[in-house]
Design an enzyme around this catalytic site. Sequence first.
Site, PDB file in Angstrom:
ATOM      1  CG  ASP A   1      -1.883  -1.127   1.271  1.00 11.40           C
ATOM      2  OD1 ASP A   1      -2.169  -1.683   0.198  1.00 11.40           O
ATOM      3  OD2 ASP A   1      -2.341  -1.473   2.386  1.00 11.40           O
TER       4      ASP A   1
HETATM    5  N1  URA Z   1      -1.310  -5.948   3.769  1.00  7.57           N
HETATM    6  C1  URA Z   1      -1.773  -4.677   3.788  1.00  7.57           C
HETATM    7  O1  URA Z   1      -2.808  -4.407   4.390  1.00  7.57           O
HETATM    8  N2  URA Z   1      -1.073  -3.736   3.156  1.00  7.57           N
HETATM    9  C2  URA Z   1       0.098  -3.971   2.507  1.00  7.57           C
HETATM   10  O2  URA Z   1       0.695  -3.045   1.959  1.00  7.57           O
HETATM   11  C3  URA Z   1       0.569  -5.298   2.504  1.00  7.57           C
HETATM   12  C4  URA Z   1      -0.154  -6.263   3.130  1.00  7.57           C
END
Ligand code: URA
Length: 239
Positions: free
Chosen positions: A103
């Site tokens: 993310d």
């Molecule tokens: N899980 C998440 O919620 N975000 C990420 O970036 C990776 C795994």
Amino acid sequence: MRIDKMLANLGYGSRKEVKQLLKSGAVKVDDAVVKDAKQHVNPETEIVTLNGEIIEYKEFIYLMMNKPPGVLSATEDNNDETVIDLLELEDQVYEPFPVGRLDKDTEGLLLITNDGQLAHRLLSPKKHVPKTYFAVIDQEVTIEDVKAFAQGVVLDDGYKTKPGDLKILKSGIRSDIELTITEGKFHQVKRMFQAVGKRVVYLQRISMGPLALDETLELGEYRELTDEEVELLKEYQVK
Ligand code: URA
């Protein structure tokens, strides 16, 4: 491989520009000037130089980045900076892409490569490659959560996750945890905690399969994988 293709692939210009470069006599293969764009070279066994400087050719590039927050795990975007924008031009010419997504606000280990086959194997849901995250949670994480994650939890869309291995590092009004999962559903870690009524306030990936985040890398820094790390990744089989 044709010499003009090799030079163009390395970012020394378009095929037309590379042709001019060759015509100028600047390029040598094993000490002999090469002017013919069609000439074949073997980058493994022959030494190619441009104005006397050795040109290193490799087909694949494998980079480990400590992804900073605020940057997208994508190759291009109209609004936001991407992890590819953070690479030196000499690495961008290999046209690498991030293997999977973190993310925008997630930090940590991101593999960036142009080896599609390897990326595919690491991302394939059938391979169950484990990914470990360090996270800070907005409240106390309990043994019940550990048990729930070990069973798999039901996400907001009704999907039941595969078991996750949750370790409580520090429990309190905020908790530090490590979670290992073998899937890569959208926002998976955040949604797993949401499923038990908790919120992830900080998320960092610390490993992926056999690859661990190099802690000497500052946020936004990256380095090439060592030959050993590449071998480990290529040979990696989940038992
Ligand atoms: N899980 C998440 O919620 N975000 C990420 O970036 C990776 C795994």
